[in-house]
Design an enzyme around this catalytic site. Structure first.
Site, PDB file in Angstrom:
ATOM      1  N   GLY A  97      14.445  64.109  93.737  1.00 55.08           N
ATOM      2  CA  GLY A  97      14.054  65.494  93.514  1.00 55.08           C
ATOM      3  C   GLY A  97      14.194  66.366  94.737  1.00 55.08           C
ATOM      4  O   GLY A  97      13.700  67.499  94.772  1.00 55.08           O
ATOM      5  N   LEU A  98      14.917  65.869  95.749  1.00 52.55           N
ATOM      6  CA  LEU A  98      15.076  66.599  97.013  1.00 52.55           C
ATOM      7  C   LEU A  98      16.430  67.282  97.142  1.00 52.55           C
ATOM      8  O   LEU A  98      16.712  67.911  98.166  1.00 52.55           O
ATOM      9  CB  LEU A  98      14.871  65.640  98.191  1.00 52.55           C
ATOM     10  CG  LEU A  98      13.439  65.095  98.330  1.00 52.55           C
ATOM     11  CD1 LEU A  98      13.426  63.873  99.245  1.00 52.55           C
ATOM     12  CD2 LEU A  98      12.498  66.163  98.864  1.00 52.55           C
ATOM     13  N   GLY A  99      17.262  67.164  96.123  1.00 53.37           N
ATOM     14  CA  GLY A  99      18.516  67.905  96.096  1.00 53.37           C
ATOM     15  C   GLY A  99      19.588  67.394  97.029  1.00 53.37           C
ATOM     16  O   GLY A  99      20.513  68.132  97.363  1.00 53.37           O
ATOM     17  N   GLY A 100      19.505  66.132  97.433  1.00 43.95           N
ATOM     18  CA  GLY A 100      20.458  65.623  98.409  1.00 43.95           C
ATOM     19  C   GLY A 100      21.906  65.727  97.969  1.00 43.95           C
ATOM     20  O   GLY A 100      22.769  66.184  98.729  1.00 43.95           O
ATOM     21  N   GLY A 101      22.203  65.312  96.746  1.00 41.58           N
ATOM     22  CA  GLY A 101      23.580  65.367  96.268  1.00 41.58           C
ATOM     23  C   GLY A 101      24.114  66.779  96.187  1.00 41.58           C
ATOM     24  O   GLY A 101      25.273  67.051  96.517  1.00 41.58           O
ATOM     25  N   SER A 102      23.258  67.721  95.771  1.00 38.31           N
ATOM     26  CA  SER A 102      23.670  69.124  95.678  1.00 38.31           C
ATOM     27  C   SER A 102      23.880  69.727  97.063  1.00 38.31           C
ATOM     28  O   SER A 102      24.806  70.513  97.285  1.00 38.31           O
ATOM     29  CB  SER A 102      22.617  69.927  94.915  1.00 38.31           C
ATOM     30  OG  SER A 102      22.513  69.474  93.585  1.00 38.31           O
ATOM     31  N   PRO A 126      16.675  60.475 100.132  1.00 40.78           N
ATOM     32  CA  PRO A 126      16.670  59.499  99.032  1.00 40.78           C
ATOM     33  C   PRO A 126      17.367  60.045  97.789  1.00 40.78           C
ATOM     34  O   PRO A 126      17.148  61.187  97.385  1.00 40.78           O
ATOM     35  CB  PRO A 126      15.175  59.265  98.771  1.00 40.78           C
ATOM     36  CG  PRO A 126      14.511  59.586 100.066  1.00 40.78           C
ATOM     37  CD  PRO A 126      15.309  60.718 100.648  1.00 40.78           C
ATOM     38  N   GLY A 152      18.049  60.615  93.962  1.00 35.35           N
ATOM     39  CA  GLY A 152      17.213  60.665  92.772  1.00 35.35           C
ATOM     40  C   GLY A 152      15.760  60.924  93.059  1.00 35.35           C
ATOM     41  O   GLY A 152      14.894  60.559  92.265  1.00 35.35           O
ATOM     42  N   ASP A 169      21.755  73.030  91.306  1.00 36.14           N
ATOM     43  CA  ASP A 169      21.080  73.179  92.598  1.00 36.14           C
ATOM     44  C   ASP A 169      22.041  73.555  93.724  1.00 36.14           C
ATOM     45  O   ASP A 169      21.612  73.987  94.798  1.00 36.14           O
ATOM     46  CB  ASP A 169      20.335  71.898  92.972  1.00 36.14           C
ATOM     47  CG  ASP A 169      19.033  71.720  92.207  1.00 36.14           C
ATOM     48  OD1 ASP A 169      18.661  72.639  91.454  1.00 36.14           O
ATOM     49  OD2 ASP A 169      18.386  70.664  92.356  1.00 36.14           O
ATOM     50  N   LYS A 211      15.610  69.787 100.078  1.00 38.43           N
ATOM     51  CA  LYS A 211      14.766  70.914  99.659  1.00 38.43           C
ATOM     52  C   LYS A 211      13.528  70.385  98.966  1.00 38.43           C
ATOM     53  O   LYS A 211      13.499  69.266  98.430  1.00 38.43           O
ATOM     54  CB  LYS A 211      15.522  71.877  98.736  1.00 38.43           C
ATOM     55  CG  LYS A 211      16.040  71.291  97.421  1.00 38.43           C
ATOM     56  CD  LYS A 211      15.015  71.223  96.291  1.00 38.43           C
ATOM     57  CE  LYS A 211      15.620  70.672  95.003  1.00 38.43           C
ATOM     58  NZ  LYS A 211      14.601  70.297  93.998  1.00 38.43           N
TER      59      LYS A 211
END
Length: 289
Positions: free
Chosen positions: A99-104, A95, A97, A137, A11
């Site tokens: 700010g793209l919300g990958g883990g969420s 990537p 960390g 997120d 995101k």
């Protein structure tokens, strides 16, 4: 059972206003979140090992043992009483960390698979219960309205738990640049707090105006990110990347989330491709989404 594979999108934040710290130590935000076509790939398989979630992430050495996938599994089992074991293979393209919300996103889409393989309807109460235990997120990715060929978009408020879907624009192209800087969310909020303590504040559109700004021509956008100026002072490399994105012909540009990914917005694909050709020489970690 056969493997179930699912795509978890990244995101971007179109504007991100961070309000002063609440009495409980958290912050409210006001932002438009939009998914983009950059995906992590999750492959999930049930196993005979009860109460077990094994995560494999080939080529991604930074994944901690305690991560959003294992947290999601435990929260789901706790709230439903399920105990089916799973293995998850994670192909990490977003990537960490950045700010793209990958883990969420990984957590939200993994939860959808867990519900499916256990035959449990993912009602809002269950979805929000898991999200509240995993991360703010996650709410957006569960309620964004994103589908296979359609972006998800929403006005997001509170700590991230209030998600109001809006119709996504389909005429935008994003050029994402990863400057190789890693700032933790905790550090980013601390820097914003210091800005408030010093009497500073980022000028952002009002909550009531966010959707109207989003609908306007990109060149007229007045979005702003409260984290950007705070992080630029500490990490000049973010500023260099942002400068280059602006100079590449982007109609609008900023940092997403708490950083450090910066991005430019284009209304024509060929303009985004031209900018990509210019930027990839100095910023090899960039992508059009």
């Amino acid at each position: 059972m056969s493997d179930i594979q699912i795509l978890a999108p990244a995101k971007v934040n179109l504007g991100l206003k961070v309000l002063p710290k609440r009495a409980d130590g958290f912050h409210n935000i006001e932002s438009i979140f939009q998914t983009v076509r950059l995906y992590d790939v999750l492959t999930v398989r049930q196993t005979d090992r009860k109460n077990t979630c094994e995560v494999f992430a080939p080529g991604f050495s930074d994944l901690p043992t305690e991560n959003t996938l294992t947290k999601t599994y435990r929260a789901f089992c706790s709230l439903t009483g399920c105990s089916s074991g799973v293995t998850v293979t994670l192909e990490k393209n977003i990537p960490s960390g950045g700010g793209l919300g990958g883990g969420s996103s990984d957590a939200a889409y993994f939860l959808k698979v867990l519900s499916k393989i256990n035959g449990i309807e993912l009602k809002k109460e269950l979805a929000d219960g898991v999200a509240s235990l995993v991360g703010s997120d996650v709410f957006f990715f569960l309620h964004s309205g994103a589908e296979k060929d359609r972006s998800g978009c929403a006005v997001v408020t509170g700590r991230g738990e209030f998600v109001r879907q809006i119709l996504p624009r389909n005429d935008l192209f994003f050029l994402l640049v990863f400057p190789g800087v890693h700032s933790s969310t905790k550090e980013a909020y601390e820097l914003v707090d210091k800005t408030y303590e010093a009497g500073g504040e980022t000028d952002c559109p009002s909550l009531a105006d966010l959707e109207a700004v989003y609908r306007s021509p990109v060149k007229d956008w007045t979005f702003a990110n409260s984290f950007t100026s705070a992080l630029l002072q500490k990490y000049p490399k973010i500023g260099l990347a942002l400068r280059d994105v602006k100079n590449s012909g982007a109609l609008w540009s900023d940092m997403t989330g708490s950083g450090a990914t910066v991005f430019g917005v284009f209304e024509k694909k060929q303009d985004a491709e031209k900018a990509y050709s210019l930027l990839k020489k100095n910023w090899p970690l960039c992508v059009i989404a």
